[in-house]
Design an enzyme around this catalytic site. Structure first.
Site: not given
Ligand SMILES: NC(=O)c1ccc[n+]([C@@H]2O[C@H](COP(=O)([O-])OP(=O)(O)OC[C@H]3O[C@@H](n4cnc5c(N)ncnc54)[C@H](OP(=O)(O)O)[C@@H]3O)[C@@H](O)[C@H]2O)c1
Length: 261
Positions: A143, A156
């Site tokens: 990401s 995350y």
């Protein structure tokens, strides 16, 4: 759209939704031999129906034994893998005022360990492709948050930064075997995962646009596939600012205790 010149044998995880579903549909349509994994067996069967080149293989990527067995099943089905594409993942945001280690584990298990269990299972199959004189590649969806620590993204962002570090390091050690490693760093993509977000998501792209960028990048053997570029270059730039400046910018994005509750 750029793609491979010859059909590839591909294992794709996280194929039932969002970016993975868009990837699955495009890879099937392009005639590749694809094995599709996620937990939702019904959705996988529906995706594969009517496509002899697509094979459903349901599993929970957090279950190491299940992933190892999936590797054996793929070996029996395809014999080897040209591409292992680990895309399965989840996102939950942490409220530091109620530090929640269960949440951290729920995010790290599929995102980091799920990816690495996949690497463990896929490596013998990628080596089998190399023995056939063919290129072989591991890819994982990290990401853009891996480039820059963001508020509430402790679990995350760190799980994705760990994926990026691990695979970039592995890339160095697998180079002697001719096994490539690509990292995918998307910005915001409109999927069920981001539908839950209650904050602005600038320069969001569709899952189809994301899948096109990923396929084009993988077919070219790119090491870092990131998009949309205007957004990811900005995040990369913020990521290399001096820590004190990065901290000041990051503080502007934090929530107060009242806003979080
Ligand atoms: N959307 C974005 O803006 C964005 C940005 C950067 C990175 N990413 C990353 O891109 C990847 C795909 O995200 P998305 O936005 O497409 O999310 P999504 O629509 O929620 O899809 C996630 C996929 O992963 C599968 N999955 C989740 N946990 C799993 C588990 N334990 N075992 C097996 N499969 C599992 C889900 O299938 P089942 O529920 O059927 O298991 C689903 O197919 C993720 O790794 C995410 O972190 C997304």
């Amino acid at each position: 759209m750029s793609t491979w010149k010859t059909p590839q044998r591909i294992w794709l995880t996280g194929a039932t939704s969002g970016i993975g579903e868009a990837l699955a549909r495009k890879l099937i349509a392009q005639g590749h031999q694809v094995v599709l994994s996620a937990r939702n067996a019904e959705a996988l069967t529906a995706l594969c129906e009517g496509h002899p080149n697509a094979h459903p293989l349901p599993l929970d990527v957090s279950d190491r034994q299940a992933v190892i067995e999936a590797g054996s099943a793929i070996g029996s089905h395809l014999g080897a893998l040209d591409l292992a594409l680990f895309n399965a993942g989840t996102c939950e945001y942490l409220n530091a005022q109620q530090f929640d280690m269960d949440l951290v584990e729920r995010v790290f298990k599929p995102n980091l360990f799920g990816t690495l269990y996949g690497v463990e299972a896929a490596l013998p199959l990628l080596r089998a492709a190399r023995k056939q004189g063919l290129p072989a590649r591991i890819a994982a969806t990290s990401s853009a948050s891996a480039y820059l620590p963001l508020p509430r993204a402790e679990a995350y962002g760190a799980s994705k930064a760990a994926v990026s570090y691990f695979l970039e390091s592995l890339r160095l050690d697998l180079a002697q075997e001719g096994i490539g490693v690509s990292l995918i760093h998307p910005g915001f993509v409109k999927t069920p995962l981001t539908e839950r977000n209650d904050f602005p998501m600038p320069m969001q792209v569709t899952a189809e646009q994301a899948a096109d960028a990923i396929i084009a990048g993988l077919a070219k053997g790119r090491l870092d596939i990131h998009f949309p570029r205007r957004f990811t270059y900005l995040i990369k730039l913020l990521g290399i600012l001096p820590p004190a400046l990065r901290h000041q910018i990051g503080l502007r994005m934090t929530r107060t205790q009242q806003e979080s509750s």
